[in-house]
Design a protein around this motif. Sequence first.
Motif, PDB file in Angstrom:
ATOM      1  N   LEU A  16       0.839  -1.191   0.000  1.00  0.00           N
ATOM      2  CA  LEU A  16       0.000   0.000   0.000  1.00  0.00           C
ATOM      3  C   LEU A  16       0.876   1.243   0.000  1.00  0.00           C
ATOM      4  CD1 LEU A  16      -2.877   1.270   0.393  1.00  0.00           C
ATOM      5  CD2 LEU A  16      -2.320   1.306   2.823  1.00  0.00           C
ATOM      6  N   ILE A  17       0.650   2.126  -0.953  1.00  0.00           N
ATOM      7  CA  ILE A  17       1.340   3.411  -0.957  1.00  0.00           C
ATOM      8  C   ILE A  17       0.539   4.331  -0.042  1.00  0.00           C
ATOM      9  CG2 ILE A  17       2.104   5.375  -2.355  1.00  0.00           C
ATOM     10  CD1 ILE A  17       2.052   3.441  -4.802  1.00  0.00           C
ATOM     11  N   PRO A  18       1.176   4.858   1.002  1.00  0.00           N
ATOM     12  CA  PRO A  18       0.437   5.703   1.951  1.00  0.00           C
ATOM     13  C   PRO A  18      -0.254   6.887   1.269  1.00  0.00           C
ATOM     14  CG  PRO A  18       2.598   5.158   2.823  1.00  0.00           C
ATOM     15  CD  PRO A  18       2.575   4.693   1.394  1.00  0.00           C
ATOM     16  N   LYS A  19      -1.395   7.260   1.819  1.00  0.00           N
ATOM     17  CA  LYS A  19      -2.221   8.335   1.272  1.00  0.00           C
ATOM     18  C   LYS A  19      -1.425   9.620   1.056  1.00  0.00           C
ATOM     19  CE  LYS A  19      -6.575  10.754   2.116  1.00  0.00           C
ATOM     20  NZ  LYS A  19      -7.724  10.861   3.017  1.00  0.00           N
ATOM     21  N   ALA A  24       1.035  13.462  -2.640  1.00  0.00           N
ATOM     22  CA  ALA A  24       2.210  14.225  -3.052  1.00  0.00           C
ATOM     23  C   ALA A  24       2.602  13.919  -4.498  1.00  0.00           C
ATOM     24  CB  ALA A  24       3.383  13.936  -2.117  1.00  0.00           C
ATOM     25  N   ALA A  25       2.326  12.679  -4.933  1.00  0.00           N
ATOM     26  CA  ALA A  25       2.647  12.285  -6.306  1.00  0.00           C
ATOM     27  C   ALA A  25       1.501  12.578  -7.275  1.00  0.00           C
ATOM     28  CB  ALA A  25       2.993  10.793  -6.355  1.00  0.00           C
ATOM     29  N   GLY A  26       0.383  13.088  -6.746  1.00  0.00           N
ATOM     30  CA  GLY A  26      -0.770  13.377  -7.591  1.00  0.00           C
ATOM     31  C   GLY A  26      -1.495  12.124  -8.053  1.00  0.00           C
ATOM     32  N   MET A  27      -1.367  11.031  -7.280  1.00  0.00           N
ATOM     33  CA  MET A  27      -2.007   9.760  -7.640  1.00  0.00           C
ATOM     34  C   MET A  27      -3.339   9.623  -6.932  1.00  0.00           C
ATOM     35  SD  MET A  27       1.085   7.053  -7.238  1.00  0.00           S
ATOM     36  CE  MET A  27       2.592   7.187  -8.175  1.00  0.00           C
ATOM     37  N   TYR A  29      -7.313   7.106  -7.151  1.00  0.00           N
ATOM     38  CA  TYR A  29      -7.938   5.868  -7.622  1.00  0.00           C
ATOM     39  C   TYR A  29      -8.147   5.910  -9.136  1.00  0.00           C
ATOM     40  CZ  TYR A  29     -11.371   2.222  -8.404  1.00  0.00           C
ATOM     41  OH  TYR A  29     -12.019   1.120  -8.895  1.00  0.00           O
ATOM     42  N   GLY A  30      -7.765   4.839  -9.802  1.00  0.00           N
ATOM     43  CA  GLY A  30      -7.972   4.732 -11.233  1.00  0.00           C
ATOM     44  C   GLY A  30      -6.829   5.260 -12.076  1.00  0.00           C
ATOM     45  N   ASP A  31      -5.844   5.905 -11.462  1.00  0.00           N
ATOM     46  CA  ASP A  31      -4.701   6.397 -12.223  1.00  0.00           C
ATOM     47  C   ASP A  31      -3.874   5.225 -12.748  1.00  0.00           C
ATOM     48  OD1 ASP A  31      -5.258   9.070 -11.887  1.00  0.00           O
ATOM     49  OD2 ASP A  31      -3.849   9.365 -10.237  1.00  0.00           O
ATOM     50  N   ILE A  32      -3.162   5.475 -13.810  1.00  0.00           N
ATOM     51  CA  ILE A  32      -2.247   4.494 -14.378  1.00  0.00           C
ATOM     52  C   ILE A  32      -0.876   4.751 -13.765  1.00  0.00           C
ATOM     53  CG2 ILE A  32      -1.200   3.594 -16.487  1.00  0.00           C
ATOM     54  CD1 ILE A  32      -3.571   4.917 -18.012  1.00  0.00           C
ATOM     55  N   VAL A  33      -0.225   3.693 -13.293  1.00  0.00           N
ATOM     56  CA  VAL A  33       1.127   3.829 -12.775  1.00  0.00           C
ATOM     57  C   VAL A  33       2.056   2.925 -13.572  1.00  0.00           C
ATOM     58  CG1 VAL A  33       0.456   4.504 -10.430  1.00  0.00           C
ATOM     59  CG2 VAL A  33       0.771   2.101 -10.952  1.00  0.00           C
ATOM     60  N   VAL A  47       1.534   7.786 -14.716  1.00  0.00           N
ATOM     61  CA  VAL A  47       1.645   8.052 -16.149  1.00  0.00           C
ATOM     62  C   VAL A  47       0.268   8.376 -16.699  1.00  0.00           C
ATOM     63  CG1 VAL A  47       3.695   6.612 -16.487  1.00  0.00           C
ATOM     64  CG2 VAL A  47       1.452   5.599 -16.764  1.00  0.00           C
ATOM     65  N   SER A  48       0.233   9.047 -17.816  1.00  0.00           N
ATOM     66  CA  SER A  48      -1.061   9.392 -18.395  1.00  0.00           C
ATOM     67  C   SER A  48      -1.359   8.580 -19.650  1.00  0.00           C
ATOM     68  CB  SER A  48      -1.105  10.885 -18.728  1.00  0.00           C
ATOM     69  OG  SER A  48      -0.049  11.218 -19.594  1.00  0.00           O
ATOM     70  N   ILE A  49      -0.408   7.768 -20.075  1.00  0.00           N
ATOM     71  CA  ILE A  49      -0.617   6.952 -21.267  1.00  0.00           C
ATOM     72  C   ILE A  49       0.135   5.640 -21.099  1.00  0.00           C
ATOM     73  CG2 ILE A  49       1.336   7.942 -22.508  1.00  0.00           C
ATOM     74  CD1 ILE A  49      -0.458   7.801 -25.045  1.00  0.00           C
ATOM     75  N   ILE A  50      -0.453   4.565 -21.592  1.00  0.00           N
ATOM     76  CA  ILE A  50       0.218   3.274 -21.511  1.00  0.00           C
ATOM     77  C   ILE A  50       1.080   3.082 -22.747  1.00  0.00           C
ATOM     78  CG2 ILE A  50      -1.514   2.178 -20.056  1.00  0.00           C
ATOM     79  CD1 ILE A  50      -2.726   0.930 -22.567  1.00  0.00           C
ATOM     80  N   GLU A  51       2.019   2.150 -22.676  1.00  0.00           N
ATOM     81  CA  GLU A  51       2.901   1.905 -23.805  1.00  0.00           C
ATOM     82  C   GLU A  51       2.109   1.357 -24.988  1.00  0.00           C
ATOM     83  OE1 GLU A  51       6.416  -0.353 -23.033  1.00  0.00           O
ATOM     84  OE2 GLU A  51       6.655   0.567 -21.061  1.00  0.00           O
TER      85      GLU A  51
END
Length: 88
Positions: A16-19, A24-27, A29-33, A47-51
């Motif tokens: 779990l990445i702490p809240k 702080a990373a602008g992440m 729910y539903g974001d692509i990492v 990331v905003s786009i997948i490969e």
Amino acid sequence: MGKPVYKLLDQKGRVLIPKEMRAAAGMEYGDIVGLGIADGKVSVRKVSIIEVGDQSPEAVEAYVRAAIRTMPDDTRLSLISDLSGLMR
């Protein structure tokens, strides 16, 4: 960089990445990492786009979730209706 944070990996390899770090990373729910590894260190970045060419179920779901966020509400509702029809 602040104090290190230590977390346990669960049986499926999840952590779990702490809240506060997600915020702080602008992440959210539903974001692509994107995950990477270099010199034995794992990195996670928003990331905003997948490969191009990545058609794994996870990549496709992440893309769809990201795309839906940018749609107007009436378009979302229409899409939900269309998708619901496919499940019958």
